[in-house]
Design a protein around this motif. Structure first.
Motif, PDB file in Angstrom:
ATOM      1  N   ILE A 291       0.603  -1.842   0.078  1.00  0.00           N
ATOM      2  CA  ILE A 291      -0.368  -0.035  -0.461  1.00  0.00           C
ATOM      3  C   ILE A 291       1.350   0.832   0.419  1.00  0.00           C
ATOM      4  O   ILE A 291       0.750   2.102  -0.382  1.00  0.00           O
ATOM      5  CB  ILE A 291      -0.740  -0.369   1.153  1.00  0.00           C
ATOM      6  CG1 ILE A 291      -2.232  -1.042   1.330  1.00  0.00           C
ATOM      7  CG2 ILE A 291      -1.386   1.453   1.254  1.00  0.00           C
ATOM      8  CD1 ILE A 291      -3.440  -0.483   0.788  1.00  0.00           C
ATOM      9  N   LYS A 292       1.514   1.311   0.939  1.00  0.00           N
ATOM     10  CA  LYS A 292       2.348   2.374   0.955  1.00  0.00           C
ATOM     11  C   LYS A 292       3.358   2.520  -0.687  1.00  0.00           C
ATOM     12  O   LYS A 292       3.396   3.805  -0.431  1.00  0.00           O
ATOM     13  CB  LYS A 292       3.338   2.527   2.237  1.00  0.00           C
ATOM     14  CG  LYS A 292       4.447   3.324   1.957  1.00  0.00           C
ATOM     15  CD  LYS A 292       5.250   3.085   3.167  1.00  0.00           C
ATOM     16  CE  LYS A 292       6.567   3.846   3.564  1.00  0.00           C
ATOM     17  NZ  LYS A 292       7.795   3.858   4.999  1.00  0.00           N
ATOM     18  N   ASP A 293       3.826   1.405  -1.060  1.00  0.00           N
ATOM     19  CA  ASP A 293       4.730   1.871  -2.362  1.00  0.00           C
ATOM     20  C   ASP A 293       4.035   2.086  -3.749  1.00  0.00           C
ATOM     21  O   ASP A 293       4.169   3.191  -4.272  1.00  0.00           O
ATOM     22  CB  ASP A 293       5.182   0.264  -2.739  1.00  0.00           C
ATOM     23  CG  ASP A 293       5.743   0.819  -4.202  1.00  0.00           C
ATOM     24  OD1 ASP A 293       7.125   1.031  -3.989  1.00  0.00           O
ATOM     25  OD2 ASP A 293       5.797  -0.153  -4.964  1.00  0.00           O
ATOM     26  N   LEU A 294       2.691   1.756  -3.488  1.00  0.00           N
ATOM     27  CA  LEU A 294       1.430   2.149  -4.635  1.00  0.00           C
ATOM     28  C   LEU A 294       1.211   3.457  -4.247  1.00  0.00           C
ATOM     29  O   LEU A 294       1.045   4.130  -5.226  1.00  0.00           O
ATOM     30  CB  LEU A 294       0.705   1.542  -4.156  1.00  0.00           C
ATOM     31  CG  LEU A 294      -0.885   1.677  -4.687  1.00  0.00           C
ATOM     32  CD1 LEU A 294      -1.083   1.611  -6.267  1.00  0.00           C
ATOM     33  CD2 LEU A 294      -2.142   1.559  -4.831  1.00  0.00           C
ATOM     34  N   VAL A 295       0.513   4.410  -2.922  1.00  0.00           N
ATOM     35  CA  VAL A 295       0.502   5.417  -2.123  1.00  0.00           C
ATOM     36  C   VAL A 295       1.869   5.823  -2.891  1.00  0.00           C
ATOM     37  O   VAL A 295       1.549   7.481  -3.982  1.00  0.00           O
ATOM     38  CB  VAL A 295      -0.152   5.383  -1.443  1.00  0.00           C
ATOM     39  CG1 VAL A 295      -0.004   7.175  -0.934  1.00  0.00           C
ATOM     40  CG2 VAL A 295      -1.349   4.721  -1.113  1.00  0.00           C
ATOM     41  N   LYS A 296       3.185   6.001  -2.564  1.00  0.00           N
ATOM     42  CA  LYS A 296       3.755   7.102  -2.730  1.00  0.00           C
ATOM     43  C   LYS A 296       4.464   7.137  -4.696  1.00  0.00           C
ATOM     44  O   LYS A 296       4.203   8.217  -5.255  1.00  0.00           O
ATOM     45  CB  LYS A 296       5.532   6.716  -2.022  1.00  0.00           C
ATOM     46  CG  LYS A 296       6.927   7.057  -2.639  1.00  0.00           C
ATOM     47  CD  LYS A 296       7.562   7.088  -1.768  1.00  0.00           C
ATOM     48  CE  LYS A 296       7.706   6.457  -1.144  1.00  0.00           C
ATOM     49  NZ  LYS A 296       9.073   6.101  -0.242  1.00  0.00           N
ATOM     50  N   LYS A 297       3.625   5.746  -5.556  1.00  0.00           N
ATOM     51  CA  LYS A 297       3.958   6.130  -6.411  1.00  0.00           C
ATOM     52  C   LYS A 297       3.294   7.265  -7.487  1.00  0.00           C
ATOM     53  O   LYS A 297       2.840   8.115  -7.986  1.00  0.00           O
ATOM     54  CB  LYS A 297       3.672   4.791  -7.572  1.00  0.00           C
ATOM     55  CG  LYS A 297       5.072   4.119  -6.818  1.00  0.00           C
ATOM     56  CD  LYS A 297       5.237   3.368  -7.408  1.00  0.00           C
ATOM     57  CE  LYS A 297       6.587   2.091  -7.929  1.00  0.00           C
ATOM     58  NZ  LYS A 297       6.512   0.518  -8.251  1.00  0.00           N
ATOM     59  N   LYS A 298       1.884   7.303  -6.596  1.00  0.00           N
ATOM     60  CA  LYS A 298       0.330   7.751  -6.527  1.00  0.00           C
ATOM     61  C   LYS A 298       0.398   9.058  -6.795  1.00  0.00           C
ATOM     62  O   LYS A 298       0.200   9.335  -7.373  1.00  0.00           O
ATOM     63  CB  LYS A 298      -0.610   7.186  -6.842  1.00  0.00           C
ATOM     64  CG  LYS A 298      -0.943   5.696  -6.723  1.00  0.00           C
ATOM     65  CD  LYS A 298      -1.859   5.799  -8.436  1.00  0.00           C
ATOM     66  CE  LYS A 298      -2.682   4.797  -8.685  1.00  0.00           C
ATOM     67  NZ  LYS A 298      -3.103   4.811  -9.474  1.00  0.00           N
ATOM     68  N   ILE A 299       0.980   9.761  -5.824  1.00  0.00           N
ATOM     69  CA  ILE A 299       1.549  11.132  -5.564  1.00  0.00           C
ATOM     70  C   ILE A 299       1.976  11.401  -5.888  1.00  0.00           C
ATOM     71  O   ILE A 299       2.030  12.922  -6.633  1.00  0.00           O
ATOM     72  CB  ILE A 299       1.912  11.320  -3.632  1.00  0.00           C
ATOM     73  CG1 ILE A 299       0.460  10.819  -2.773  1.00  0.00           C
ATOM     74  CG2 ILE A 299       2.590  12.456  -3.653  1.00  0.00           C
ATOM     75  CD1 ILE A 299       1.476  10.885  -1.838  1.00  0.00           C
ATOM     76  N   VAL A 300       3.194  11.303  -5.965  1.00  0.00           N
ATOM     77  CA  VAL A 300       4.243  12.024  -6.984  1.00  0.00           C
ATOM     78  C   VAL A 300       4.433  11.512  -8.876  1.00  0.00           C
ATOM     79  O   VAL A 300       4.662  12.942  -9.613  1.00  0.00           O
ATOM     80  CB  VAL A 300       5.977  10.915  -6.762  1.00  0.00           C
ATOM     81  CG1 VAL A 300       6.771  11.392  -7.858  1.00  0.00           C
ATOM     82  CG2 VAL A 300       6.659  10.926  -5.931  1.00  0.00           C
ATOM     83  N   ASN A 301       4.011  10.361  -9.601  1.00  0.00           N
ATOM     84  CA  ASN A 301       4.046  10.100 -10.860  1.00  0.00           C
ATOM     85  C   ASN A 301       2.316  10.744 -11.687  1.00  0.00           C
ATOM     86  O   ASN A 301       2.496  10.482 -12.376  1.00  0.00           O
ATOM     87  CB  ASN A 301       3.902   8.831 -10.568  1.00  0.00           C
ATOM     88  CG  ASN A 301       5.670   8.250 -10.956  1.00  0.00           C
ATOM     89  OD1 ASN A 301       6.482   9.262 -10.943  1.00  0.00           O
ATOM     90  ND2 ASN A 301       6.055   7.125 -10.679  1.00  0.00           N
ATOM     91  N   VAL A 302       1.547  10.813 -10.213  1.00  0.00           N
ATOM     92  CA  VAL A 302      -0.193  11.025 -11.154  1.00  0.00           C
ATOM     93  C   VAL A 302      -0.172  12.111 -10.953  1.00  0.00           C
ATOM     94  O   VAL A 302      -1.407  12.781 -11.268  1.00  0.00           O
ATOM     95  CB  VAL A 302      -1.065   9.576 -10.677  1.00  0.00           C
ATOM     96  CG1 VAL A 302      -2.596   9.693 -10.951  1.00  0.00           C
ATOM     97  CG2 VAL A 302      -0.425   8.108 -11.551  1.00  0.00           C
ATOM     98  N   LEU A 303      -0.580  12.471  -8.977  1.00  0.00           N
ATOM     99  CA  LEU A 303      -1.603  13.392  -9.191  1.00  0.00           C
ATOM    100  C   LEU A 303      -0.282  14.894  -8.562  1.00  0.00           C
ATOM    101  O   LEU A 303      -0.825  15.243  -8.682  1.00  0.00           O
ATOM    102  CB  LEU A 303      -1.667  13.073  -7.268  1.00  0.00           C
ATOM    103  CG  LEU A 303      -2.537  11.802  -7.130  1.00  0.00           C
ATOM    104  CD1 LEU A 303      -2.213  11.209  -5.138  1.00  0.00           C
ATOM    105  CD2 LEU A 303      -3.708  12.209  -7.415  1.00  0.00           C
ATOM    106  N   GLY A 304       0.861  14.456  -8.395  1.00  0.00           N
ATOM    107  CA  GLY A 304       1.761  15.421  -8.443  1.00  0.00           C
ATOM    108  C   GLY A 304       1.900  16.812  -7.642  1.00  0.00           C
ATOM    109  O   GLY A 304       1.887  18.075  -7.168  1.00  0.00           O
TER     110      GLY A 304
END
Length: 309
Positions: A291-304
């Protein structure tokens, strides 16, 4: 730091061309994974709770988990009711400490949706709580939401100005082609950015919300299928489309299915490799890390929204 509303979050997101992640929570491990990721990349957060999650985990337990997350991270966190379908449910969450609620009247007529939304807005604003509403109908199944493909409807830009002006709502979830659950598209994925653009012209500087925006990451779908699942053809919203939406009027992007897939896929893999283990800490620890890895990637790569807390 107490819980916050989304007012400042959305203002900064709109002006900065990024979106805030709204992640659904159901238990301690999910809350920990999400908030630990956000702390590492210094991102503001919306933790959202569906009616089903509130029944499962208990309102008091969820409140204390979120309070603990604020203490541990120091981040600005908003606690949001996802898909509240009655005034009574929204009122209960407002009275119970939530700082944001969604009243989903999309299953009603346009006039009834406005009437219900205004009732919630009037009560919420008096308590300092913000309100999200929905106009249009997303297809798909997730928790209590169940809309067939034939009943789905895109948001009509001609209705948005009257709806927002009449209700006084703070943000608006629209339907432009996303859907709830893991099976979002038949054929090539497509979002109606023309509708989003027209709505943003009708509602300048107004925060728009995307529901059903999980990307259904192939890695976790394959993991589930490999270890006993049956999800052929599951596909979500491509991340480049979500990045584009975040650069426009979309200030909040909801993510739930991806969290469930990461958690479940990791646990299934663990048991396949360690069939004799039964200590919950052994299989929930890697699930929390996923979950942590997924959310970190979403924040950085998708949400900005990294470094925007």
């Amino acid at each position: 730091m107490p819980l916050v509303t989304t007012k400042d979050m959305f203002k900064k997101a709109y002006e900065g061309g990024y979106a805030i992640g709204a992640f659904n929570v159901n238990n301690m491990e999910i809350v920990q994974g999400i908030t630990e990721a956000a702390k590492e990349v210094n991102a503001p957060l919306i933790l959202q709770v569906s009616s089903g999650a509130r029944k499962y985990a208990n309102h008091t337990y969820l409140m204390k988990l979120v309070e603990a997350a604020i203490i541990e991270t120091g981040l600005p966190i908003c606690l949001h009711l996802d898909h509240g379908d009655t005034f009574e449910l929204c009122k209960s969450c407002i009275d119970g400490g939530f700082t944001s609620v969604m009243i989903d009247g999309s299953h009603h007529s346009f006039k009834e949706n406005m009437k219900l939304t205004k009732q919630v807005v009037d009560y919420a604003h008096d308590k300092g709580v913000v309100v999200e509403a929905e106009l249009g109908k997303l297809a798909g199944i997730e928790d209590a939401v169940n809309v067939s493909e034939k009943d789905a409807a895109f948001t009509d830009p001609d209705e948005v100005e009257e709806f927002v002006k009449t209700t006084g709502v703070d943000s608006l979830a629209i339907a432009i082609g996303t859907s709830h659950g893991a099976f979002k598209f038949k054929g090539e994925p497509k979002l109606r950015f023309d509708i989003l653009e027209e709505i943003s012209k009708r509602l300048p500087q107004f925060p728009i919300v995307l529901h059903g925006a999980s990307s259904v990451i192939p890695e976790y779908v394959e993991m589930i299928n490999k270890f006993g699942g049956d999800m052929p053809g599951a596909q979500g919203v491509p991340e480049d489309m979500l990045r584009k939406a975040a650069s426009m009027a979309v200030c909040k992007i909801n993510i739930d299915s991806d969290l469930r897939l990461a958690l479940t896929g990791t646990i299934r893999k663990y048991f396949a490799e360690n069939p004799s283990h039964f200590d919950p800490r052994q299989y929930l620890s890697p699930a929390r890390a996923a979950i942590k890895d997924l959310v970190k990637k979403k924040i950085v790569n998708v949400l900005g929204c990294d470094n925007k807390a």
